[in-house]
Enzyme design. Structure first.
Site, PDB file in Angstrom:
ATOM      1  N   SER A 116     -28.999   0.275   8.325  1.00  0.00           N
ATOM      2  CA  SER A 116     -30.098   0.519   9.268  1.00  0.00           C
ATOM      3  C   SER A 116     -30.479   1.991   9.292  1.00  0.00           C
ATOM      4  O   SER A 116     -31.634   2.328   9.478  1.00  0.00           O
ATOM      5  CB  SER A 116     -29.661   0.162  10.695  1.00  0.00           C
ATOM      6  N   HIS A 137     -33.292  -4.724   4.785  1.00  0.00           N
ATOM      7  CA  HIS A 137     -32.912  -4.512   6.185  1.00  0.00           C
ATOM      8  C   HIS A 137     -33.299  -5.733   7.009  1.00  0.00           C
ATOM      9  O   HIS A 137     -34.468  -5.950   7.327  1.00  0.00           O
ATOM     10  CB  HIS A 137     -33.584  -3.241   6.725  1.00  0.00           C
ATOM     11  N   GLU A 149     -37.105  -5.811   5.987  1.00  0.00           N
ATOM     12  CA  GLU A 149     -37.746  -4.637   5.401  1.00  0.00           C
ATOM     13  C   GLU A 149     -37.141  -4.417   4.012  1.00  0.00           C
ATOM     14  O   GLU A 149     -35.927  -4.190   3.896  1.00  0.00           O
ATOM     15  CB  GLU A 149     -37.513  -3.413   6.295  1.00  0.00           C
ATOM     16  N   ASN A 187     -37.418   0.346  13.394  1.00  0.00           N
ATOM     17  CA  ASN A 187     -36.578   1.223  14.212  1.00  0.00           C
ATOM     18  C   ASN A 187     -37.227   2.589  14.442  1.00  0.00           C
ATOM     19  O   ASN A 187     -37.048   3.193  15.504  1.00  0.00           O
ATOM     20  CB  ASN A 187     -35.188   1.383  13.589  1.00  0.00           C
TER      21      ASN A 187
HETATM   22  N1  LIG Z   1     -25.670  -5.411  13.977  1.00  0.00           N
HETATM   23  C1  LIG Z   1     -26.963  -5.165  13.839  1.00  0.00           C
HETATM   24  O1  LIG Z   1     -27.764  -5.369  14.760  1.00  0.00           O
HETATM   25  C2  LIG Z   1     -27.516  -4.680  12.518  1.00  0.00           C
HETATM   26  C3  LIG Z   1     -28.874  -4.892  12.226  1.00  0.00           C
HETATM   27  C4  LIG Z   1     -29.365  -4.503  10.974  1.00  0.00           C
HETATM   28  C5  LIG Z   1     -28.522  -3.883  10.077  1.00  0.00           C
HETATM   29  N2  LIG Z   1     -27.203  -3.659  10.393  1.00  0.00           N
HETATM   30  C6  LIG Z   1     -26.358  -3.023   9.380  1.00  0.00           C
HETATM   31  O2  LIG Z   1     -25.611  -4.047   8.736  1.00  0.00           O
HETATM   32  C7  LIG Z   1     -24.339  -3.524   8.322  1.00  0.00           C
HETATM   33  C8  LIG Z   1     -23.243  -4.375   8.920  1.00  0.00           C
HETATM   34  O3  LIG Z   1     -23.340  -4.350  10.322  1.00  0.00           O
HETATM   35  P1  LIG Z   1     -22.632  -5.442  11.250  1.00  0.00           P
HETATM   36  O4  LIG Z   1     -23.178  -5.268  12.602  1.00  0.00           O
HETATM   37  O5  LIG Z   1     -22.695  -6.768  10.585  1.00  0.00           O
HETATM   38  O6  LIG Z   1     -21.118  -4.908  11.214  1.00  0.00           O
HETATM   39  P2  LIG Z   1     -19.757  -5.707  11.489  1.00  0.00           P
HETATM   40  O7  LIG Z   1     -18.767  -4.691  11.886  1.00  0.00           O
HETATM   41  O8  LIG Z   1     -20.003  -6.896  12.368  1.00  0.00           O
HETATM   42  O9  LIG Z   1     -19.365  -6.281  10.038  1.00  0.00           O
HETATM   43  C9  LIG Z   1     -18.972  -5.475   8.980  1.00  0.00           C
HETATM   44  C10 LIG Z   1     -17.975  -6.290   8.157  1.00  0.00           C
HETATM   45  O10 LIG Z   1     -17.771  -5.653   6.892  1.00  0.00           O
HETATM   46  C11 LIG Z   1     -16.423  -5.813   6.535  1.00  0.00           C
HETATM   47  N3  LIG Z   1     -16.119  -4.789   5.518  1.00  0.00           N
HETATM   48  C12 LIG Z   1     -15.898  -3.469   5.677  1.00  0.00           C
HETATM   49  N4  LIG Z   1     -15.703  -2.884   4.475  1.00  0.00           N
HETATM   50  C13 LIG Z   1     -15.799  -3.857   3.535  1.00  0.00           C
HETATM   51  C14 LIG Z   1     -15.729  -3.901   2.117  1.00  0.00           C
HETATM   52  N5  LIG Z   1     -15.508  -2.791   1.406  1.00  0.00           N
HETATM   53  N6  LIG Z   1     -15.902  -5.080   1.499  1.00  0.00           N
HETATM   54  C15 LIG Z   1     -16.132  -6.206   2.210  1.00  0.00           C
HETATM   55  N7  LIG Z   1     -16.232  -6.229   3.548  1.00  0.00           N
HETATM   56  C16 LIG Z   1     -16.081  -5.073   4.201  1.00  0.00           C
HETATM   57  C17 LIG Z   1     -15.656  -5.673   7.835  1.00  0.00           C
HETATM   58  O11 LIG Z   1     -14.382  -6.290   7.722  1.00  0.00           O
HETATM   59  C18 LIG Z   1     -16.589  -6.408   8.809  1.00  0.00           C
HETATM   60  O12 LIG Z   1     -16.257  -7.786   8.924  1.00  0.00           O
HETATM   61  C19 LIG Z   1     -24.316  -2.058   8.747  1.00  0.00           C
HETATM   62  O13 LIG Z   1     -24.746  -1.262   7.683  1.00  0.00           O
HETATM   63  C20 LIG Z   1     -25.329  -2.037   9.895  1.00  0.00           C
HETATM   64  O14 LIG Z   1     -25.900  -0.776  10.100  1.00  0.00           O
HETATM   65  C21 LIG Z   1     -26.680  -4.060  11.586  1.00  0.00           C
END
Ligand SMILES: NC(=O)c1ccc[n+]([C@@H]2O[C@H](COP(=O)([O-])OP(=O)(O)OC[C@H]3O[C@@H](n4cnc5c(N)ncnc54)[C@H](O)[C@@H]3O)[C@@H](O)[C@H]2O)c1
Length: 279
Positions: A116, A137, A149, A187
């Site tokens: 993000s 995204h 996106e 965003n």
């Molecule tokens: N939560 C949101 O609203 C949102 C929205 C859009 C984008 N994002 C982006 O999406 C990404 C994930 O966010 P999230 O909220 O799902 O996080 P999250 O913490 O819920 O999930 C991340 C997962 O990745 C796993 N992980 C970490 N390192 C790893 C690796 N090397 N290989 C495999 N798995 C691995 C972790 O164990 C965890 O389960 C981030 O970059 C975040 O900025 C989040």
């Protein structure tokens, strides 16, 4: 198409669900089998609900789940044509993963990040083939919100951008194309706007209920700003504000004091049962 999703947390599980529902054999990679199983359980729960609501048949659900395989080994992603990364929001972790993906995947694979707030170009530059790296995204919850996106990084090829765009479109999403600028499109606009809304609470001495009423009834917003920040999570919004402010420096982008106080108090919105509203 053979697809991989790396990280099966909040976003990755949703993206994997989109992928298997659209008919793609999909490998989900997590750091432990327990976390991978938890990701699968999340998907099963959501698809179970879709069956209950008759948006999908039980056979379709079973077929979709049959397309999902789990692994902790990156080597199992070697044959994938599209890899979508959704791991922790840390530049070093993402750069390390993309360098590894670049080494082990087939040369025509497209590598996409769901970041993000990080620069897609900085992630891409950890690889030998930055032309095949793009941003995809998604919005939370990914299976529900249509927008994706598709982010063109400095050296992304048109082919890679089009593969990501078409994959999202075929998965029932509504993709748009944009450049790799801080906050991308939504965003960049929404974060300072929501911060303005929160500041107006104190400036105009208005209640969250009245502010939400004002924006839904006066500006036609589908949901009021306080209800929206509660849904997103105060901590997630504060983090995104700090990232955008760090990159662009506009005072409106910095998180308002009221949100920082809520974060310190642990009132993070819906997920903790208390934010602007009580749940
Ligand atoms: N939560 C949101 O609203 C949102 C929205 C859009 C984008 N994002 C982006 O999406 C990404 C994930 O966010 P999230 O909220 O799902 O996080 P999250 O913490 O819920 O999930 C991340 C997962 O990745 C796993 N992980 C970490 N390192 C790893 C690796 N090397 N290989 C495999 N798995 C691995 C972790 O164990 C965890 O389960 C981030 O970059 C975040 O900025 C989040």
């Amino acid at each position: 198409m053979k697809v991989a999703v790396v990280g099966l947390g909040t976003m990755g599980a949703g993206i994997a669900q989109i992928s298997i529902t659209a008919g793609h054999d999909t490998v989900g990679r997590e750091v432990t089998t327990e976390l991978a199983d938890r990701g699968r359980a999340t998907i099963e729960r959501y698809l179970g609900r879709a069956v209950e609501k008759e948006r999908m048949s039980a056979e379709e659900r079973d077929a979709a789940l049959g397309r999902l395989s789990l692994t902790t080994d990156v080597a199992d992603l070697a044959e994938c044509e599209l890899v979508v990364e959704a791991i922790v929001e840390e530049l070093d972790a993402k750069r390390e993963l993309f360098a590894e993906l670049d080494r082990i995947t087939r040369p025509d694979a497209v590598l996409a990040t769901n970041t993000s707030a990080l620069s897609v170009s900085e992630i891409a530059e950890a690889t030998e083939h930055p032309e095949r790296v793009v941003g995809m995204h998604f919005f939370n919850p990914a299976p529900v919100l249509p927008l994706v996106e598709i982010v063109r990084a400095r050296r992304s090829s048109d082919v890679a951008v089009n593969v990501a765009y078409q994959w999202a479109e075929r998965g029932g999403k509504r993709p748009i194309r944009c450049n790799d600028t801080p906050g991308f499109v939504v965003n960049r606009i929404l974060i300072p706007l929501l911060n303005d809304c929160v500041r107006v609470l104190d400036e105009a001495d208005v209640s969250p209920e009245d502010l939400d009423t004002a924006m839904t009834n006066g500006a036609g917003w589908p949901m009021g700003p306080c209800a929206l920040v509660d849904l997103v999570g105060i901590d997630v919004h504060v983090h995104a504000s700090e990232a955008l402010h760090g990159k662009l420096g506009e005072p409106r982008m910095a998180p308002p004091e009221r949100l920082l106080e809520m974060q310190r108090a642990g009132d993070l919105g819906r997920k903790t049962g208390r934010g602007f509203y009580t749940y």
